[in-house]
Design a protein around this motif. Structure first.
Motif, mmCIF file in Angstrom:
data_model
loop_
_atom_site.group_PDB
_atom_site.id
_atom_site.type_symbol
_atom_site.label_atom_id
_atom_site.label_comp_id
_atom_site.label_asym_id
_atom_site.label_seq_id
_atom_site.Cartn_x
_atom_site.Cartn_y
_atom_site.Cartn_z
ATOM 1 N N TYR A 98 0.871 -0.976 -0.005
ATOM 2 C CA TYR A 98 0.091 -0.253 0.061
ATOM 3 C C TYR A 98 0.912 1.209 -0.064
ATOM 4 C CZ TYR A 98 -3.357 3.544 1.916
ATOM 5 O OH TYR A 98 -4.022 4.621 2.244
ATOM 6 N N SER A 99 1.865 1.249 0.580
ATOM 7 C CA SER A 99 2.695 2.342 0.910
ATOM 8 C C SER A 99 4.063 2.369 0.075
ATOM 9 C CB SER A 99 3.216 2.593 2.371
ATOM 10 O OG SER A 99 3.886 1.673 2.704
ATOM 11 N N GLN B 208 12.319 -1.102 8.423
ATOM 12 C CA GLN B 208 12.167 -0.546 7.257
ATOM 13 C C GLN B 208 10.584 -0.219 7.130
ATOM 14 O OE1 GLN B 208 13.542 -4.025 4.696
ATOM 15 N NE2 GLN B 208 15.070 -2.609 3.942
ATOM 16 N N TRP B 209 9.713 -1.163 7.909
ATOM 17 C CA TRP B 209 8.444 -0.811 7.608
ATOM 18 C C TRP B 209 8.149 0.494 8.701
ATOM 19 C CZ3 TRP B 209 4.174 0.548 5.717
ATOM 20 C CH2 TRP B 209 2.935 0.342 6.565
ATOM 21 N N ILE B 210 8.779 0.551 9.779
ATOM 22 C CA ILE B 210 8.549 1.457 10.651
ATOM 23 C C ILE B 210 8.893 2.878 9.862
ATOM 24 C CG2 ILE B 210 9.390 2.663 12.782
ATOM 25 C CD1 ILE B 210 9.660 -0.033 13.850
ATOM 26 N N GLU B 211 9.989 2.796 9.436
ATOM 27 C CA GLU B 211 10.503 4.124 8.739
ATOM 28 C C GLU B 211 9.585 4.388 7.358
ATOM 29 O OE1 GLU B 211 14.363 4.995 5.629
ATOM 30 O OE2 GLU B 211 14.754 3.889 7.776
ATOM 31 N N GLU C 187 6.459 5.634 9.036
ATOM 32 C CA GLU C 187 6.341 7.050 9.473
ATOM 33 C C GLU C 187 6.359 8.311 8.366
ATOM 34 O OE1 GLU C 187 9.377 7.212 12.677
ATOM 35 O OE2 GLU C 187 8.075 6.839 14.094
ATOM 36 N N SER C 188 7.319 7.858 7.462
ATOM 37 C CA SER C 188 7.426 8.706 6.273
ATOM 38 C C SER C 188 6.191 8.910 5.238
ATOM 39 C CB SER C 188 8.657 8.611 5.591
ATOM 40 O OG SER C 188 8.432 7.144 4.886
#
Length: 151
Positions: free
Chosen positions: A88-89, A140-143, A146-147
């Motif tokens: 999705y992101s 990597q998912w957290i980064e 957040e972005s």
């Protein structure tokens, strides 16, 4: 179709036999390929693979009491749903997946923003989904979250 199950085992146990086999294989595929840092749980009445609060205390922006979701799988009324927030992101990950998919499955990809729907349980590309699960670490998912997602 949200389940009231409180554990993945309980969730699978309440499924019809034909769905038990498929969901169990999907679960095993994810657990075998998911990088360290994610945790299996029940999330939104589905099997969930999340970044736990111990690693990401902020939790999910929609409800900070919940851990940060990454992948969910569910037996829905007319399909098996595979939900992947990374697709999705991340446009590059989405492009990779949509390019690889026809190499594994004939027919059109049935996909929403983060949901891949499998109406034919015999045409689930377990190997491809395992590779997809392995492509993003919890960090990597957290980064990414957040972005791109959390604003």
């Amino acid at each position: 179709m949200q389940s009231k199950a409180t554990t993945p085992t309980e969730y699978i146990h309440e499924l019809p036999d034909d769905r038990k086999e498929v969901i169990t294989k999907l679960r095993d595929t994810i657990l075998s390929n998911l990088p360290e840092g994610f945790e299996e749980t029940m999330n939104y009445g589905m099997l969930g693979y999340v970044v736990p609060h111990s690693k990401y205390p902020d939790g999910y922006h929609c409800d900070p009491k919940l851990p940060l979701p990454f992948i969910n799988i569910a037996s829905q009324k007319n399909h098996i749903g595979f939900y992947h927030m990374g697709i999705y992101s991340d446009p590059n990950l989405l492009e990779w997946f949509t390019t690889e998919y026809p190499k594994y499955v004939s027919g059109k990809l049935d996909m929403g923003k983060s949901c891949i729907r499998f109406k034919n349980m015999k045409k689930i590309p377990f190997e491809l989904l395992g590779e997809l699960a392995s492509k993003m670490t919890a960090e990597q998912w957290i980064e990414r979250y957040e972005s791109v997602v959390k604003k």
